[in-house]
Design a protein around this motif. Structure first.
Motif, PDB file in Angstrom:
ATOM      1  N   HIS A   1      36.923  95.729 -18.841  1.00  0.00           N
ATOM      2  CA  HIS A   1      36.565  96.228 -17.520  1.00  0.00           C
ATOM      3  C   HIS A   1      35.301  95.522 -17.025  1.00  0.00           C
ATOM      4  O   HIS A   1      34.406  95.233 -17.815  1.00  0.00           O
ATOM      5  CB  HIS A   1      36.298  97.733 -17.571  1.00  0.00           C
TER       6      HIS A   1
ATOM      7  N   GLN B   1      45.978  91.507 -26.557  1.00  0.00           N
ATOM      8  CA  GLN B   1      46.896  92.640 -26.422  1.00  0.00           C
ATOM      9  C   GLN B   1      48.205  92.416 -27.178  1.00  0.00           C
ATOM     10  O   GLN B   1      48.850  93.378 -27.580  1.00  0.00           O
ATOM     11  CB  GLN B   1      47.193  92.905 -24.944  1.00  0.00           C
TER      12      GLN B   1
ATOM     13  N   GLU C   1      38.716  98.694 -27.281  1.00  0.00           N
ATOM     14  CA  GLU C   1      39.753  98.134 -28.148  1.00  0.00           C
ATOM     15  C   GLU C   1      40.097  99.149 -29.237  1.00  0.00           C
ATOM     16  O   GLU C   1      39.201  99.779 -29.787  1.00  0.00           O
ATOM     17  CB  GLU C   1      39.235  96.855 -28.804  1.00  0.00           C
TER      18      GLU C   1
ATOM     19  N   GLN D   1      41.536  96.836 -23.572  1.00  0.00           N
ATOM     20  CA  GLN D   1      41.242  96.757 -22.147  1.00  0.00           C
ATOM     21  C   GLN D   1      39.837  96.226 -21.933  1.00  0.00           C
ATOM     22  O   GLN D   1      38.913  96.582 -22.669  1.00  0.00           O
ATOM     23  CB  GLN D   1      41.372  98.139 -21.493  1.00  0.00           C
TER      24      GLN D   1
ATOM     25  N   ALA E   1      45.486  99.204 -28.457  1.00  0.00           N
ATOM     26  CA  ALA E   1      45.030  99.231 -27.058  1.00  0.00           C
ATOM     27  C   ALA E   1      43.923  98.202 -26.924  1.00  0.00           C
ATOM     28  O   ALA E   1      43.133  98.005 -27.860  1.00  0.00           O
ATOM     29  CB  ALA E   1      44.517 100.606 -26.676  1.00  0.00           C
TER      30      ALA E   1
ATOM     31  N   GLN F   1      42.532  88.210 -22.783  1.00  0.00           N
ATOM     32  CA  GLN F   1      43.047  89.582 -22.889  1.00  0.00           C
ATOM     33  C   GLN F   1      44.534  89.663 -23.223  1.00  0.00           C
ATOM     34  O   GLN F   1      44.905  90.416 -24.129  1.00  0.00           O
ATOM     35  CB  GLN F   1      42.728  90.370 -21.614  1.00  0.00           C
TER      36      GLN F   1
END
Length: 103
Positions: free
Chosen positions: A50, A39, A63, A48, A46, A35
């Protein structure tokens, strides 16, 4: 992090992963390495990842890339090929990806 107006012009990619039995911890370790590298890519607006609280074997990726060229660069990056394609994908029971645009 990009503001909402910048994000609206980007290409959104979502991914859903489901880990094979016994592979959750290994996947979390791979994700934690991957990650920050994703990034930091110049075309990433963006990025992220989860993990489900109710079903910890399931992961959701959100993304946003500057454009399709930035997504293509991401897909060809060494960290994507090594960490995702070579290490993570073999540990998955299921992998789905889709591309979206803001409306």
């Amino acid at each position: 992090m990009a503001d909402i107006n910048t994000l609206k012009s980007g290409l959104i990619v979502t991914a859903f992963w489901e880990a094979q039995p016994g592979e959750v911890d290994a996947l979390v370790g791979i994700i934690k390495k991957f990650q920050p590298q994703a990034q930091a890519e110049p075309g990433v607006l963006a990025f992220q990842i989860h993990q489900s609280l109710i079903e910890p074997t399931k992961f959701f990726f959100y993304e946003v890339f500057r454009d399709e060229a930035a997504f293509a660069e991401h897909s060809q990056s060494t960290h994507f090929k090594t960490l995702i394609l070579e290490q993570a994908v073999p540990k998955l029971a299921k992998r789905e990806r889709a591309q979206h645009r803001f409306v």
